[in-house]
Scaffold this motif. Structure first.
Motif, PDB file in Angstrom:
ATOM      1  N   UNK A  92      43.909  19.291  52.471  1.00 17.43           N
ATOM      2  CA  UNK A  92      44.619  19.966  51.388  1.00 17.43           C
ATOM      3  C   UNK A  92      46.082  19.527  51.331  1.00 17.43           C
ATOM      4  N   UNK A  93      46.700  19.451  52.525  1.00 15.74           N
ATOM      5  CA  UNK A  93      48.102  19.021  52.589  1.00 15.74           C
ATOM      6  C   UNK A  93      48.258  17.584  52.096  1.00 15.74           C
ATOM      7  N   UNK A  94      47.267  16.733  52.443  1.00 19.10           N
ATOM      8  CA  UNK A  94      47.326  15.331  52.018  1.00 19.10           C
ATOM      9  C   UNK A  94      47.246  15.220  50.497  1.00 19.10           C
ATOM     10  N   UNK A  95      46.382  16.050  49.886  1.00 17.68           N
ATOM     11  CA  UNK A  95      46.264  16.063  48.421  1.00 17.68           C
ATOM     12  C   UNK A  95      47.587  16.483  47.794  1.00 17.68           C
ATOM     13  N   UNK A  96      48.214  17.510  48.376  1.00 15.65           N
ATOM     14  CA  UNK A  96      49.504  17.987  47.863  1.00 15.65           C
ATOM     15  C   UNK A  96      50.590  16.921  48.002  1.00 15.65           C
ATOM     16  N   UNK A 120      50.119  13.620  48.125  1.00 15.73           N
ATOM     17  CA  UNK A 120      49.848  12.549  47.159  1.00 15.73           C
ATOM     18  C   UNK A 120      50.284  12.949  45.751  1.00 15.73           C
ATOM     19  N   UNK A 121      50.005  14.223  45.401  1.00 14.19           N
ATOM     20  CA  UNK A 121      50.410  14.718  44.075  1.00 14.19           C
ATOM     21  C   UNK A 121      51.931  14.720  43.942  1.00 14.19           C
ATOM     22  N   UNK A 162      56.986  12.207  41.956  1.00 15.62           N
ATOM     23  CA  UNK A 162      58.276  11.571  42.248  1.00 15.62           C
ATOM     24  C   UNK A 162      58.329  10.157  41.680  1.00 15.62           C
ATOM     25  N   UNK A 163      57.203   9.409  41.804  1.00 14.95           N
ATOM     26  CA  UNK A 163      57.145   8.047  41.256  1.00 14.95           C
ATOM     27  C   UNK A 163      57.366   8.055  39.745  1.00 14.95           C
ATOM     28  N   UNK A 164      56.698   9.010  39.067  1.00 14.06           N
ATOM     29  CA  UNK A 164      56.834   9.112  37.612  1.00 14.06           C
ATOM     30  C   UNK A 164      58.279   9.440  37.230  1.00 14.06           C
ATOM     31  N   UNK A 165      58.876  10.389  37.977  1.00 14.71           N
ATOM     32  CA  UNK A 165      60.256  10.774  37.681  1.00 14.71           C
ATOM     33  C   UNK A 165      61.210   9.609  37.913  1.00 14.71           C
ATOM     34  N   UNK A 166      60.950   8.843  38.998  1.00 12.07           N
ATOM     35  CA  UNK A 166      61.812   7.697  39.312  1.00 12.07           C
ATOM     36  C   UNK A 166      61.737   6.650  38.199  1.00 12.07           C
ATOM     37  N   UNK A 167      60.502   6.392  37.697  1.00 16.69           N
ATOM     38  CA  UNK A 167      60.342   5.430  36.611  1.00 16.69           C
ATOM     39  C   UNK A 167      61.053   5.894  35.345  1.00 16.69           C
TER      40      UNK A 167
END
Length: 308
Positions: A107-111, A113-114, A119-124
C-alpha cells in the motif's frame, strides 16, 4: 591434532529463527499442559472444599454456590490459554504478521508511486511554464524593438551543422551569402560559436551568450546571460541575426521571424544539429539551388522561411 581448533558450526539467521520459534511453541504447549493439570487439581480441590469440608457452604451469589463461579473463572482462563496456543498462534502467528506487513508495504509503495507521478507532472508543468515565460519575454523584447529576428544557418540533410565546434564543409558561396546578409548587423551567438572564430568578424556587432560571469572578451563584444538579454542588447538593430550554436538555435526557433537556411544535400557525422523546420509553422518564401563545382564539394540550396 593438538592446537587445532574445532570449527564452530554456523547457523544462519533463518534457521535460528525457526529454532527459536519451535522452542517458543514447546514452552507454550508445556505451559498449557501445566495449566490443564493445575485446572483439574484446582477444580477437584474446590469441589472437595465445598462438598466434603463444607468450606463456604453458606456463601452464595445469585442463588448459586460460590465454588461454581470459581470453577467457571478457572475454566475461562484455561480456554483463553487454549485459544492463544492453538488458534491465535495459527491465524495470527509469524505467517500472518508477515502477510500483514507485506500488505502495508504494498500500500505504501502504491502511495509513493502515485506521489512520484504527481511530482513528475508538476515538475513538467513548472518547466513548461518557465519556458513559456522566457519565450514571452523574448517576444516582447522583439515586438517593442520593432525587430525582425533572423536565424541564419547551414545544415545538412540530417540537420548536422558542426562537429568539434567546427564547420564540416567549406562552401565559398555560402560564406559570401553569410557575409552579405549579416554585414552591418548584430550577430547573436553562444560562447563556443564565438570561440570558433579566429577573431571577431569585421563590421558586425558580436553579442555573446555565456553563463560564465568572469568571461573575458575583446573590446566591443557584448556579453549577456540569455537570449532575451541578447535581443534586448540588439534592439537598435532592425534585423539582428542568430548564428549558433545548436542550443541557441533551439531557443531561437520559438521566437524568430525568419530563417535563412543553406541546405547542404548530404548527410554527415556530427555532434551539433539544427532543429527540424516545422512546415506547419514556417513557409518557404525563397529557393535557389547550387550545383557542385570546383569550389563546392556538395550541392546545396539557399532557402528562406518566414513564420506563417
Amino acid at each position: 591434532m593438538f592446537g587445532k581448533k574445532r570449527p564452530t558450526p554456523q547457523i544462519d539467521k533463518d534457521q535460528l529463527e525457526l529454532i527459536e520459534n519451535a522452542q517458543k511453541r514447546i514452552r507454550q504447549k508445556k505451559g498449557l499442559y501445566i495449566h490443564f493439570v493445575i485446572f483439574l487439581l484446582g477444580a477437584v480441590f474446590l469441589i472437595i472444599a465445598n462438598t466434603v469440608l463444607g468450606i463456604g457452604k453458606e456463601v452464595t451469589f445469585f442463588g448459586k454456590e460460590w465454588f461454581l463461579y470459581a470453577i467457571l473463572a478457572w475454566s475461562f482462563f484455561f480456554v483463553y490459554h487454549l485459544i492463544t496456543v492453538f488458534v491465535t498462534h495459527k491465524f495470527m502467528g509469524k505467517a500472518w504478521e508477515k502477510e500483514q506487513l507485506e500488505k502495508l508495504v504494498a500500500k505504501q509503495q502504491v502511495r509513493i508511486e502515485a506521489l512520484k507521478s504527481t511530482l513528475d507532472k508538476e515538475e513538467k508543468l513548472i518547466v513548461k511554464s518557465e519556458v513559456f515565460k522566457s519565450e514571452q519575454k523574448v517576444k516582447e523584447a522583439i515586438s517593442t524593438g520593432n525587430q525582425e529576428l533572423t536565424v541564419i544557418v547551414a545544415a545538412a540533410e540530417n540537420d548536422a551543422i558542426g562537429k568539434g565546434n567546427k564547420l564540416i564543409w567549406h562552401l565559398s558561396d555560402d560564406l559570401k551569402r553569410f557575409k552579405s546578409l549579416t554585414n552591418g548587423h548584430h550577430i547573436i551567438m553562444g560562447r563556443k560559436t564565438f570561440e570558433s572564430f579566429p577573431k571577431p568578424l569585421p563590421n558586425r556587432t558580436h553579442v555573446v551568450i555565456t553563463r560564465q560571469t568572469d568571461y573575458k572578451a575583446p573590446e566591443g563584444v557584448i556579453l549577456v546571460n540569455s537570449l532575451e538579454e541578447a535581443i534586448e542588447a540588439s534592439k537598435s538593430d532592425v534585423q539582428p541575426y542568430i548564428i549558433g550554436g545548436g542550443e541557441i538555435y533551439k531557443q531561437a526557433m520559438a521566437v524568430a521571424d525568419k530563417i535563412e537556411l543553406t541546405r547542404v544535400h548530404e548527410s554527415f557525422d556530427a555532434d551539433t544539429f539544427f532543429p527540424e523546420v516545422d512546415t506547419s509553422i514556417w513557409k518557404e518564401t525563397a529557393h535557389k539551388f547550387h550545383n557542385k563545382d570546383d569550389k563546392h564539394d556538395y550541392e546545396f540550396t539557399f532557402l528562406t522561411y518566414e513564420r506563417k
